[in-house]
Design an enzyme around this catalytic site. Sequence first.
Site, short mmCIF file in Angstrom:
data_model
loop_
_atom_site.label_atom_id
_atom_site.label_comp_id
_atom_site.label_asym_id
_atom_site.label_seq_id
_atom_site.Cartn_x
_atom_site.Cartn_y
_atom_site.Cartn_z
N ASP A 156 0.94 -0.70 -0.30
CA ASP A 156 -0.40 0.11 -0.20
C ASP A 156 0.87 1.23 -0.50
O ASP A 156 2.27 1.17 -0.98
CB ASP A 156 -0.60 -0.57 1.27
N SER A 195 -10.81 -0.81 -0.32
CA SER A 195 -9.73 -0.98 -0.56
C SER A 195 -10.71 -1.07 1.32
O SER A 195 -9.07 -1.59 1.93
CB SER A 195 -8.84 0.75 -0.66
N HIS A 241 -3.88 5.69 3.47
CA HIS A 241 -4.69 4.94 2.97
C HIS A 241 -4.44 3.20 3.82
O HIS A 241 -4.27 2.24 4.22
CB HIS A 241 -4.51 5.33 1.48
#
Length: 704
Positions: free
Chosen positions: A138, A487, A209
Amino acid sequence: MASLLWFWLCLCFLLDPSTADDKRTYIVQMNHHLKPTSYLTHHDWYADSLQSLASTTTPDAILYSYTTAYHGFSASLDLEQVEALRQSDSVLGVYEDTLYQLHTTRTPEFLGIQDELGLWTGQQLNAPAHDVIIGVLDTGVWPESRSLDDAGMPAVPSRWRGQCEEGEDFKPTVCNKKLIGARKFSKGFRLAAGVISKEKDSPRDQDGHGTHTSSTAAGSQVANASLFGFASGTARGMAVHARVATYKVCWKTGCFGSDILAGMDRAISDGVDVLSMSLGGGSAPYYRDFPAYAILGNGKRATGVSLYSGKGMGDKPVELVYFTGNSSNLCLSGSLQPEAVRGKVVFCDRGVNPRVEKGQVVKEAGGIGMILGNTAESGEELVADSHLLPAVAVGRKTGDEIREYLKTEANPMALLRFGGTVLGVKPSPVVAAFSSRGPNMVTQQILKPDVIGPGVNILAGWSEGIGPTGLETDVRKTQFNIMSGTSMSCPHISGLAALLKAAHPGWSPSAIKSALMTTAYTLDNTRSPLRDAAGGQPSTPWAHGAGHVDPHKALSPGLVYDISTEEYIAFVCSLGYDIKQVQAVVNRPNMTTCTRRLGDPGRLNYPSFSVLFGKSRVVRYTRQLTNVGAAGSVYNVEAEAPQGVEVRVKPKQLVFKNVGDRMRYTVTFVSQRGGSGDAFGSITWKNAENQVRSPVAFGWERFA
């Protein structure tokens, strides 16, 4: 060494990376068995092969050498070099580097795993949960996050071969017994973009994220977690006791395939058990809500959602405006005129630019509030955002009512109000409009998606290097953030896979997938069929797959549909590829021929069925079930079919004398003449303890 669990891998939204000097980055797949003995390593062979193509090529032209997930290298090449490589017998394929984009708590309580150890009451664990390692590819990690606290965790498993790499503002000492590894991979990005802009050249997360997905999958318990007071409570990941290793492969412009492949390669070498990549499609249901209201001048109250936490509008309604020309209805940057917006609430249509950016555009133009209305594309899906000004998001139907009000009212007014956090929303779960949908257009005989999991309004750890909206103008700092997207669903499933891996270390990835699929549920908390937020209608297996994951039942599924590597290879051989393409897909360059084919790809021992009626009105498949429950288990079959389809299953009863026994059954699907469209059913093997359910999708082509 623990076996790697390749569980959840979804990639989409391909973009063309820009390069200079007529060169682009390519990934070259090699037949590593053809390495001459004169070379000590494969890297030496690759470098020499590349240098022989052009005198100007230097040995360090190779960005990465791949040895585990893939065999080959990535390098910057011109078209002549690419064509020369493709003519080589030792080269299986040459692929241009691709840029992928990221897709953008009380879910453990919703899933019934407040205490993951409670899942295993009365069972003897063969492998403790803290020995399972989740590798997350990520945007990196914010190591100071409280979700990565290692209090009470035992020593790092001795089999672990990873490390914490030093980088800008990132010391190896920030890793601990929870965050046991952190690496970065930026060579592909550097070559395409030239620089890493303002991002730190280190594993540190400047996007948020990566920290969010890591803590969702395996975050430690953190009391009193919230986003500016929203969703206050205990935040924790799916597998609290699992270890986390992060691999930063995504940067501000996205994630390049060469970097992703390098991260995967290293993660496998390091010894991860579960590989989690939140780079694309998945399905996501609702659980909690953050209600907000737009009170219109005609007295009607429009209900929506919001995570706005700042100063409100007060008690006095203000003018409500909506612009329909020059993309101003979308509130794109530069589309609103300050003299027409100042001091007013602006109605904006959802779509094109990010939701939070629309609020920023309104604020910069002088607006004091925003109503964000869904269109046909987003339907009734509501996603709450931490806006920079008072804002309420509403569904399509409510949005259309407000649009009509704006059309017919001479002096439209609005006042925005906010309701905080509401739990126990009914109905829940609901399949999100942004979920990936079927049918499977690549291999129609395999039903997709597989399952759905929580992915809307997820509270998890966040990077303090960026505000909760991700906008550069957002200077707010928070240790947690609430996000929605595929996600968010991905790390939930990855974490649950880690729990099952800990409980059943001998299970294959296919067995774990089967357990999650065949025990999933299709009724919401009102005992009604799952609904689809895209239009409010009942959901189908093309939206929810086998259903919503149920961790408790997945732990003891009774039976599983297992698939060996050789069976997967036979499946690939059934798809019409030539032998060189098969070699590339299955990563077995020494294969010279397909020794086995399934004939029909639908014969793969998959936990679901996708039946296509074409030239024949009869489709027949055989499946094999493995007993992972008690010895002496007896199962009877129950088939559900749509009108116009007959389903016959032989035998109708399966008796498993021992644990590990495998038994086959054959199911015959017969369509009446004149069938058309699409329909759904199921096949369930059941006894008093278990229901092993497989969804079935039916499709018709014109009979020849």
